[in-house]
Design an enzyme around this catalytic site. Structure first.
Site, short mmCIF file in Angstrom:
data_model
loop_
_atom_site.label_atom_id
_atom_site.label_comp_id
_atom_site.label_asym_id
_atom_site.label_seq_id
_atom_site.Cartn_x
_atom_site.Cartn_y
_atom_site.Cartn_z
N ARG A 219 0.83 -1.20 0.00
CA ARG A 219 0.00 0.00 0.00
C ARG A 219 0.87 1.26 0.00
NH1 ARG A 219 -3.68 -2.77 4.62
NH2 ARG A 219 -5.15 -3.87 3.25
N ARG B 54 0.37 -0.76 13.48
CA ARG B 54 0.11 -2.19 13.66
C ARG B 54 -1.03 -2.38 14.66
NH1 ARG B 54 4.03 -5.79 13.27
NH2 ARG B 54 2.31 -7.22 13.63
N ARG C 85 -6.15 -0.11 15.37
CA ARG C 85 -5.74 0.85 14.33
C ARG C 85 -6.75 1.98 14.18
NH1 ARG C 85 -4.89 -2.75 9.33
NH2 ARG C 85 -5.91 -4.36 10.60
#
Length: 287
Positions: free
Chosen positions: A107, A124, A130
């Site tokens: 990404r 992470r 997240r």
């Protein structure tokens, strides 16, 4: 998965396990230097007969499994798209100093190809972690796989589908792994297999396998099926996104086994493809 098997007359018990990828939330995945950071502990549970089957996000499963194990079923694929969750009114094309979070070098590479002035930060943790970090930090956006948020019913209002971003091989698919010698469990899982998804995923994973890639190389792949044809797109790119090699292949559905290999050969035989893959091999040897 549990409900699906029980519907077919196979009672199940859930055994919660944590993997290395769940425990080490500091190092980027590509820097951890091991294959199967989300699968090794589950493989061990299968091999020790602590569990009869393991359910994985298939994009996390290495292309080479322990010899005693096999993918028994691939569930019907959910969304394969990546999405950007972002601040209200954030437009990446109109902001040079944006900060975008992701743990994926695939990404990161594709994002920097399109928005080279943006800063990328590593993040992470599970989906909830997240999302919480995104709210707490001064980030403009964070990239997720749409399928994971859909499954957890956590898709927020402010998100954009990144229809230009090629996904990870097998993104959006769920796999069931079991011991090869446990015929009863294997056949029970086969009842849940979705054949067309299985073909698409095998093409994408063949491409990954023949490029000898994993989470340490930005490799993207997508196979779709249209009537009697398989259409495949693959991509290998540098970490900074400045260089990339794309491939597109179309083949008959009955000849799908050739497509991933042929696409990988095209990448490996191209001058830029060789250069990028060699750079990652050297990087891996020095880490």
């Amino acid at each position: 998965m549990k409900a699906s098997l029980e519907k077919h007359g196979f009672p199940c018990k859930l055994i919660p396990l944590k993997t290395l990828g769940d425990i080490n939330l500091v190092e980027p995945l590509y820097a951890m230097g091991v294959q199967g950071v989300f699968t090794k502990e589950l493989d061990s549970a299968l091999l020790s007969k602590q569990a009869d089957l393991a359910v994985h996000s298939l994009k996390d499963v290495p292309t080479i499994l322990p010899i005693e194990l096999a993918i028994a079923a691939v569930m019907k694929r959910a969304s394969y798209e990546d999405i950007l969750i972002h601040k209200p009114d954030f437009d990446p094309s109109k902001t040079d100093n944006a900060i975008v979070a992701t743990s994926s070098i695939r990404r990161k590479s594709q994002w920097l190809k399109r928005f080279p002035k943006h800063a990328m930060v590593n993040v992470r943790g599970n989906v909830e972690t997240r999302l919480r970090k995104f709210k707490e930090e001064n980030w403009d956006g964070i990239i997720f796989a749409k399928a994971g948020l859909d499954r957890l019913n956590l898709l927020p209002i402010d998100y954009t589908i990144l229809d230009w971003m090629l996904p990870a091989p097998a993104q959006g698919a769920i796999a069931v792994v079991c011991r090869k010698d446990d015929e009863k469990v294997f056949q029970a899982c086969r009842l849940l297999n979705h054949e067309l998804t299985e073909i698409r995923i095998k093409v994408e994973r063949d491409f990954l396998y023949h490029l000898e890639g994993g989470c340490s190389v930005p490799i993207s792949a997508l196979a779709t099926i249209h009537n009697d044809k398989v259409v495949f797109m693959g991509l290998v790119s540098s970490l900074d996104g400045e260089r990339e090699v794309k491939t597109e292949k179309t083949g008959l559905l009955g000849e799908w086994k050739k497509i991933g290999l042929e696409a990988a050969k095209e990448i490996r035989q191209s001058e830029e493809g060789k250069k990028i893959l060699d750079e990652f091999r050297k990087l891996k040897r020095t880490n």
